[in-house]
Motif scaffolding. Structure first.
Motif, PDB file in Angstrom:
ATOM      1  N   GLY A  35       0.812  -1.217   0.000  1.00 45.37           N
ATOM      2  CA  GLY A  35       0.000   0.000   0.000  1.00 45.37           C
ATOM      3  C   GLY A  35       0.838   1.257   0.000  1.00 45.37           C
ATOM      4  O   GLY A  35       0.535   2.236  -0.682  1.00 45.37           O
ATOM      5  N   VAL A  36       1.939   1.243   0.763  1.00 42.60           N
ATOM      6  CA  VAL A  36       2.828   2.407   0.799  1.00 42.60           C
ATOM      7  C   VAL A  36       3.467   2.623  -0.567  1.00 42.60           C
ATOM      8  O   VAL A  36       3.552   3.757  -1.055  1.00 42.60           O
ATOM      9  CB  VAL A  36       3.906   2.227   1.895  1.00 42.60           C
ATOM     10  N   GLU A  37       3.888   1.548  -1.222  1.00 43.14           N
ATOM     11  CA  GLU A  37       4.510   1.666  -2.535  1.00 43.14           C
ATOM     12  C   GLU A  37       3.527   2.232  -3.565  1.00 43.14           C
ATOM     13  O   GLU A  37       3.885   3.077  -4.379  1.00 43.14           O
ATOM     14  CB  GLU A  37       5.042   0.304  -2.984  1.00 43.14           C
ATOM     15  N   ILE A  38       2.293   1.801  -3.512  1.00 45.20           N
ATOM     16  CA  ILE A  38       1.285   2.315  -4.443  1.00 45.20           C
ATOM     17  C   ILE A  38       1.018   3.789  -4.169  1.00 45.20           C
ATOM     18  O   ILE A  38       0.883   4.589  -5.104  1.00 45.20           O
ATOM     19  CB  ILE A  38       0.000   1.471  -4.365  1.00 45.20           C
ATOM     20  N   LEU A  39       0.947   4.172  -2.898  1.00 47.05           N
ATOM     21  CA  LEU A  39       0.763   5.594  -2.584  1.00 47.05           C
ATOM     22  C   LEU A  39       1.926   6.437  -3.090  1.00 47.05           C
ATOM     23  O   LEU A  39       1.728   7.564  -3.563  1.00 47.05           O
ATOM     24  CB  LEU A  39       0.604   5.796  -1.080  1.00 47.05           C
ATOM     25  N   PRO A  63      -5.034   2.149  -1.692  1.00 47.24           N
ATOM     26  CA  PRO A  63      -3.779   1.893  -0.973  1.00 47.24           C
ATOM     27  C   PRO A  63      -3.880   2.152   0.534  1.00 47.24           C
ATOM     28  O   PRO A  63      -3.242   1.449   1.325  1.00 47.24           O
ATOM     29  CB  PRO A  63      -2.778   2.859  -1.609  1.00 47.24           C
ATOM     30  N   VAL A  64      -4.695   3.123   0.923  1.00 48.10           N
ATOM     31  CA  VAL A  64      -4.899   3.363   2.365  1.00 48.10           C
ATOM     32  C   VAL A  64      -5.612   2.173   2.993  1.00 48.10           C
ATOM     33  O   VAL A  64      -5.280   1.749   4.107  1.00 48.10           O
ATOM     34  CB  VAL A  64      -5.658   4.687   2.589  1.00 48.10           C
ATOM     35  N   ILE A  65      -6.566   1.592   2.278  1.00 50.90           N
ATOM     36  CA  ILE A  65      -7.240   0.383   2.771  1.00 50.90           C
ATOM     37  C   ILE A  65      -6.233  -0.753   2.915  1.00 50.90           C
ATOM     38  O   ILE A  65      -6.266  -1.512   3.891  1.00 50.90           O
ATOM     39  CB  ILE A  65      -8.412  -0.004   1.844  1.00 50.90           C
ATOM     40  N   SER A  91      -5.947  -4.908  -3.393  1.00 49.92           N
ATOM     41  CA  SER A  91      -4.744  -5.047  -4.214  1.00 49.92           C
ATOM     42  C   SER A  91      -5.094  -5.249  -5.682  1.00 49.92           C
ATOM     43  O   SER A  91      -4.464  -4.656  -6.565  1.00 49.92           O
ATOM     44  CB  SER A  91      -3.898  -6.224  -3.723  1.00 49.92           C
ATOM     45  N   LEU A  92      -6.066  -6.091  -5.942  1.00 48.93           N
ATOM     46  CA  LEU A  92      -6.473  -6.325  -7.334  1.00 48.93           C
ATOM     47  C   LEU A  92      -7.113  -5.088  -7.946  1.00 48.93           C
ATOM     48  O   LEU A  92      -6.938  -4.818  -9.137  1.00 48.93           O
ATOM     49  CB  LEU A  92      -7.433  -7.510  -7.404  1.00 48.93           C
ATOM     50  N   ALA A  93      -7.842  -4.327  -7.156  1.00 45.52           N
ATOM     51  CA  ALA A  93      -8.498  -3.125  -7.680  1.00 45.52           C
ATOM     52  C   ALA A  93      -7.492  -2.031  -8.012  1.00 45.52           C
ATOM     53  O   ALA A  93      -7.772  -1.175  -8.855  1.00 45.52           O
ATOM     54  CB  ALA A  93      -9.524  -2.607  -6.680  1.00 45.52           C
ATOM     55  N   THR A  94      -6.314  -2.050  -7.392  1.00 49.28           N
ATOM     56  CA  THR A  94      -5.318  -1.025  -7.709  1.00 49.28           C
ATOM     57  C   THR A  94      -4.752  -1.188  -9.106  1.00 49.28           C
ATOM     58  O   THR A  94      -4.131  -0.270  -9.631  1.00 49.28           O
ATOM     59  CB  THR A  94      -4.158  -1.038  -6.696  1.00 49.28           C
ATOM     60  N   TRP A  95      -4.956  -2.332  -9.719  1.00 48.94           N
ATOM     61  CA  TRP A  95      -4.525  -2.533 -11.105  1.00 48.94           C
ATOM     62  C   TRP A  95      -5.142  -1.474 -12.016  1.00 48.94           C
ATOM     63  O   TRP A  95      -4.481  -0.933 -12.887  1.00 48.94           O
ATOM     64  CB  TRP A  95      -4.930  -3.938 -11.546  1.00 48.94           C
ATOM     65  N   VAL A  96      -6.397  -1.146 -11.766  1.00 47.74           N
ATOM     66  CA  VAL A  96      -7.118  -0.200 -12.610  1.00 47.74           C
ATOM     67  C   VAL A  96      -6.952   1.233 -12.119  1.00 47.74           C
ATOM     68  O   VAL A  96      -6.850   2.155 -12.921  1.00 47.74           O
ATOM     69  CB  VAL A  96      -8.619  -0.576 -12.638  1.00 47.74           C
TER      70      VAL A  96
END
Length: 138
Positions: A35-39, A63-65, A91-96
């Protein structure tokens, strides 16, 4: 001169190690780091951003979730199954929503951490005890 310490500085580390081994620490940490990496990739420059969803609210909420679920997996291991399922879905939803899941790295960290948390079993004895029991039976 003061006398050297007799291992007093090691006790907090041992207490932390005992606490850490009683809960899914590595899975929660992996999900949190994902999550931190995505943020962090959300704040990348415009030339690096790949998807158009970077400015949307979901790009920051998911990512906060993931971070919250990773922390809760470590702090509340009894509810780890629910947090692992929410973590894998986020995690899967961050793909989009978040630059292809943080350029695949954050999404993969989240998926691996959630999977490990889902498979963690607290009631099994450590492997050393299992080996000793098998040797005694044989």
């Amino acid at each position: 001169m003061t006398p050297p310490a007799t291992g007093g500085g090691r006790r907090p580390w041992r207490a932390f190690a005992r606490w850490r081994h009683r809960r899914p620490f590595a899975p929660g940490l992996l999900l949190l780091l994902g999550g931190v990496e995505i943020l962090l990739t959300q704040r990348a420059s415009v030339t690096v951003i790949l998807t158009a969803g970077a400015d949307s609210l979901a790009g920051y909420v998911l990512p906060v979730i993931m971070i919250v679920c990773g922390a809760l997996i470590v702090l509340n291991p009894r509810q780890r199954l629910f947090y692992a399922i929410v973590g894998v879905l986020a995690s899967l939803a961050t793909w989009v929503t978040s630059n292809l899941g943080g350029f695949f790295i954050g999404m993969l960290l989240g998926l691996v951490g959630s999977s490990l948390a889902f498979g963690w079993l607290p009631d099994q004895p450590p492997r050393r005890r299992l080996r000793a029991l098998r040797r005694e039976r044989a």
